[in-house]
Enzyme design. Structure first.
Site, short mmCIF file in Angstrom:
data_model
loop_
_atom_site.label_atom_id
_atom_site.label_comp_id
_atom_site.label_asym_id
_atom_site.label_seq_id
_atom_site.Cartn_x
_atom_site.Cartn_y
_atom_site.Cartn_z
N LYS A 51 0.84 -1.20 0.00
CA LYS A 51 0.00 0.00 0.00
C LYS A 51 0.88 1.25 0.00
O LYS A 51 0.59 2.22 -0.71
CB LYS A 51 -0.94 -0.02 1.21
CG LYS A 51 -2.08 -1.00 1.02
CD LYS A 51 -2.84 -1.35 2.28
CE LYS A 51 -3.79 -2.51 1.98
NZ LYS A 51 -4.43 -3.09 3.16
N GLN A 95 -5.27 -2.06 9.28
CA GLN A 95 -4.96 -3.35 8.68
C GLN A 95 -5.50 -4.47 9.57
O GLN A 95 -5.19 -4.53 10.77
CB GLN A 95 -3.44 -3.49 8.50
CG GLN A 95 -3.02 -4.72 7.74
CD GLN A 95 -3.52 -4.73 6.29
OE1 GLN A 95 -3.43 -3.74 5.57
NE2 GLN A 95 -4.08 -5.86 5.86
N ASP A 118 -11.56 1.83 3.26
CA ASP A 118 -11.83 0.40 3.10
C ASP A 118 -13.32 0.15 2.83
O ASP A 118 -13.72 -0.92 2.40
CB ASP A 118 -11.43 -0.36 4.38
CG ASP A 118 -10.16 -1.19 4.19
OD1 ASP A 118 -9.82 -1.46 3.03
OD2 ASP A 118 -9.55 -1.56 5.21
#
Ligand code: NAP
Length: 281
Positions: A51, A95, A118
């Site tokens: 990322k 995460q 997300d």
């Protein structure tokens, strides 16, 4: 025919790069993504590094906040509250998975929904259900881009999604429904899974079991999107679909690696720019 997710994701990232360069030229603030990594899970570290690399590639700012697995839930909540308030932060990503003593739901709910790149916050989930604009989970969104790239019109088509997770199965089913497909969501309790899958014009495999879907599950000419990121008997990365057994039957198929996977990060970059644009007005 293979759908080349690697190439398509690169094209999308190159388009983003141009947009970010334009912001820079105009003297505007640069979009920023913050990733929170708790603990030292190997796979998570790789995902986070990828990322960071993607942000660097498109020219966005990125920061990784690395926290010890023994931290308290309260400490993590305070970090998120700080990022919610920070005007220079556009995207916040925690995460997963988190250590067991931390309630994942509580943490995800705390992220400002406008910075929830997300797309896991209940408010974004509700918007997706209602067909309203919001931040959409990256992997499902990536699959819709792949279908667009092959000019596939979902109207009236039978889509079977196998897997009902909140991050892949359910959201991709909704996206297909919004595109006028007839959608079935199958899971581990589905009876006659082979027959159900064999009806599919588009089969979306998202169960996390290496090479589970062979030719017996696939209709001649179907489009097969393989979300799985599994390991085969030789510990080699593979998907939920037995690629070699299916590739001659399917009209289009995504390989693993190089199919759905690369799209996820490209969509994360797009979501960060979307969050930036919405906040900047
Ligand atoms: P998950 O939360 O573990 O959910 C798996 C789903 O598959 C569940 O709904 C489960 O049914 C169903 N399932 C499991 N075995 C089955 C079987 N034999 N027959 C029918 N259904 C079955 O998984 P996930 O997070 O959605 O991820 C799925 C896969 O995609 C994994 O391999 C993951 O690594 C991969 N993934 C890839 C990306 C990417 O960027 N490429 C992103 C996310 C995930 P029940 O609900 O009945 O238990």
């Amino acid at each position: 025919m293979n759908i080349n997710g690697k190439e398509i994701s690169l094209k999308r990232k190159d388009e983003l790069k141009i947009k970010i360069e334009e912001l820079k030229k105009a003297g505007k603030r640069i979009p920023k993504l913050v990733v929170i990594l708790v603990g030292d899970n190997q796979a998570s570290q790789t995902y986070v590094r990828n990322k960071e690399k993607a942000c660097e590639y498109v020219g966005m700012l990125s920061e990784v906040i690395r926290l010890d697995a023994s931290l308290t839930e309260e400490t993590l909540m305070n970090v998120i509250k700080g990022l919610n308030k920070d005007e220079n932060v556009d995207g916040i990503l925690v995460q997963l998975p988190l250590p067991q003593h931390i309630h994942e739901e509580k943490i995800l709910d705390l992220i400002d929904s406008r910075k929830d790149v997300d797309g896991f916050h209940p408010s974004n989930v509700a918007k997706l259900l209602l067909g309203q604009d919001g931040l959409v989970p990256c992997t499902p969104q990536g699959m819709m881009v792949l279908l667009d790239e092959i000019n596939y019109d979902l109207t009236g088509k039978e889509v079977v999604v196998v897997g009902r997770s909140n991050i892949v199965g359910k959201p991709v089913a909704l996206l297909c429904l919004h595109k006028n497909a007839t959608v079935t969501i199958a899971h581990s309790r589905t009876s006659n899974l082979k027959e159900v899958c064999k009806r599919a014009d588009v089969l979306i495999a998202a169960i996390g079991q290496a090479k589970f879907f062979n030719h017996e599950y696939i209709k001649e000419g179907a489009v097969v999107l393989d979300v799985g990121m599994d390991r085969d008997e030789n510990n080699k990365l593979c998907g939920d679909v037995d690629f070699d057994d299916v590739k001659e039957i399917a009209s289009y198929i995504t390989p693993v690696p190089g199919g759905v996977g690369p799209m996820t990060i490209a969509m994360l970059m797009e979501n960060t720019l979307q969050a930036y644009t919405q906040r900047e007005g």
